[in-house]
Design a protein around this motif. Structure first.
Motif, PDB file in Angstrom:
ATOM      1  N   GLU A  73       0.837  -1.205   0.000  1.00  6.87           N
ATOM      2  CA  GLU A  73       0.000   0.000   0.000  1.00  6.87           C
ATOM      3  C   GLU A  73       0.870   1.253   0.000  1.00  6.87           C
ATOM      4  O   GLU A  73       0.569   2.233  -0.699  1.00  6.87           O
ATOM      5  N   ALA A  74       1.948   1.218   0.756  1.00 12.61           N
ATOM      6  CA  ALA A  74       2.877   2.353   0.767  1.00 12.61           C
ATOM      7  C   ALA A  74       3.479   2.566  -0.623  1.00 12.61           C
ATOM      8  O   ALA A  74       3.598   3.699  -1.097  1.00 12.61           O
ATOM      9  N   TRP A  75       3.841   1.469  -1.266  1.00 12.74           N
ATOM     10  CA  TRP A  75       4.408   1.548  -2.623  1.00 12.74           C
ATOM     11  C   TRP A  75       3.439   2.251  -3.565  1.00 12.74           C
ATOM     12  O   TRP A  75       3.826   3.144  -4.316  1.00 12.74           O
ATOM     13  N   ARG A  76       2.167   1.858  -3.511  1.00 14.32           N
ATOM     14  CA  ARG A  76       1.145   2.440  -4.392  1.00 14.32           C
ATOM     15  C   ARG A  76       0.836   3.896  -4.044  1.00 14.32           C
ATOM     16  O   ARG A  76       0.276   4.627  -4.854  1.00 14.32           O
ATOM     17  N   SER A  77       1.204   4.300  -2.818  1.00 11.83           N
ATOM     18  CA  SER A  77       0.832   5.629  -2.323  1.00 11.83           C
ATOM     19  C   SER A  77       1.977   6.628  -2.308  1.00 11.83           C
ATOM     20  O   SER A  77       1.830   7.717  -1.752  1.00 11.83           O
ATOM     21  N   GLY A  88       4.174  11.130   4.386  1.00 12.71           N
ATOM     22  CA  GLY A  88       3.824  11.866   3.173  1.00 12.71           C
ATOM     23  C   GLY A  88       3.194  11.005   2.095  1.00 12.71           C
ATOM     24  O   GLY A  88       3.398  11.256   0.899  1.00 12.71           O
ATOM     25  N   LEU A  89       2.415  10.001   2.490  1.00 16.91           N
ATOM     26  CA  LEU A  89       1.764   9.116   1.543  1.00 16.91           C
ATOM     27  C   LEU A  89       0.366   9.627   1.200  1.00 16.91           C
ATOM     28  O   LEU A  89      -0.270  10.299   2.009  1.00 16.91           O
ATOM     29  N   SER A  90      -0.118   9.288   0.022  1.00 17.88           N
ATOM     30  CA  SER A  90      -1.416   9.775  -0.439  1.00 17.88           C
ATOM     31  C   SER A  90      -2.544   8.810  -0.068  1.00 17.88           C
ATOM     32  O   SER A  90      -2.309   7.697   0.421  1.00 17.88           O
ATOM     33  N   LEU A  91      -3.786   9.256  -0.326  1.00 20.91           N
ATOM     34  CA  LEU A  91      -4.987   8.466  -0.084  1.00 20.91           C
ATOM     35  C   LEU A  91      -5.817   8.361  -1.357  1.00 20.91           C
ATOM     36  O   LEU A  91      -5.800   9.270  -2.189  1.00 20.91           O
ATOM     37  N   GLN A  92      -6.591   7.291  -1.474  1.00 17.29           N
ATOM     38  CA  GLN A  92      -7.652   7.236  -2.470  1.00 17.29           C
ATOM     39  C   GLN A  92      -8.916   7.831  -1.840  1.00 17.29           C
ATOM     40  O   GLN A  92      -9.066   7.826  -0.618  1.00 17.29           O
ATOM     41  N   SER A  93      -9.851   8.276  -2.665  1.00 15.95           N
ATOM     42  CA  SER A  93     -11.073   8.873  -2.124  1.00 15.95           C
ATOM     43  C   SER A  93     -11.885   7.862  -1.314  1.00 15.95           C
ATOM     44  O   SER A  93     -12.431   8.200  -0.252  1.00 15.95           O
ATOM     45  N   SER A  94     -11.981   6.610  -1.782  1.00 13.13           N
ATOM     46  CA  SER A  94     -12.723   5.586  -1.043  1.00 13.13           C
ATOM     47  C   SER A  94     -12.065   5.281   0.298  1.00 13.13           C
ATOM     48  O   SER A  94     -12.743   5.032   1.308  1.00 13.13           O
TER      49      SER A  94
END
Length: 207
Positions: free
Chosen positions: A119-123, A187-193
């Motif tokens: 998940e960190a990789w994708r974010s 500093g990782l991002s989020l998806q809206s869901s």
């Protein structure tokens, strides 16, 4: 009126405490609800990147921490009610926050990366150096690592809170705090869901 309000808050907190073992303590760096809400609001929302190039080996984990101990052993010691043995820990007592089960054999426990490595990789972690990914995978200063039942950790896999949440009633608050705080710190991002699910979980927190 103020005294009555304070009494109500104290009574409510004590009632929540009854659902956890006396020895259970949240991982270090667990913030307040208000702090986490500000962190959630500040996180970048965007689509995840691909898994191209991902490997767990790119996040060196369970590194040596001195005195013959690695990261896993230190988390086992930190999260235990009590334990025997140093490194390795040979026995003890642990409460799995995700599913409410108590264990005495450390082999029944996994050390969960609250925000999974994939998940960190994708974010955002796909662009990090190997050293930064190692620091993330062995972060003992925040709530990114916790000892839980192997079955709950493997059920979770690399899912985010929009598709997986702890099964124990009452675990949503702590889990959402740890997830949000970790993503904010690194500093990782989020998806809206993912953000919507986290907001719902965070709303269950009293403080």
């Amino acid at each position: 009126m103020l005294k009555k309000s304070l009494f109500f808050v104290v009574a409510l907190l004590l009632s929540f405490a009854l659902f956890l073992p006396a020895a259970f303590a949240f991982p270090p760096g667990t913030p307040s609800k208000s702090t986490v809400q500000s962190q959630l609001n500040a996180l970048t929302v965007k689509s995840e990147s691909s898994m191209t190039g991902y490997s767990r080996d790119k996040f060196p984990h369970w590194i040596g921490q001195g005195n013959g101990c690695d990261t896993r052993q230190l988390v086992l010691q930190r999260d235990a009610d009590y334990y025997s043995g140093s490194c390795p820990v040979t026995s003890g007592k642990w409460y799995s926050y995700y599913d409410g089960v108590t264990f005495t054999d450390p082999s029944d426990l996994d050390i969960d990366h609250v925000v999974p490595l994939a998940e960190a990789w994708r974010s955002g972690a796909s662009s990090w150096s190997t050293q930064k990914r190692e620091d993330f995978a062995n972060d003992l200063s925040g709530p990114q690592l916790i000892a839980v039942s192997a079955s709950s950790n493997r059920s979770k896999g690399d899912q985010d809170p929009s598709t997986w949440q702890p099964t124990r009633s009452g675990a949503a608050c702590g889990y959402s705090k740890w997830w949000i705080s970790t993503k904010y710190k690194w500093g990782l991002s989020l998806q809206s869901s993912e953000k919507s699910a986290l907001q719902g979980m965070l709303n269950s927190c009293v403080y």
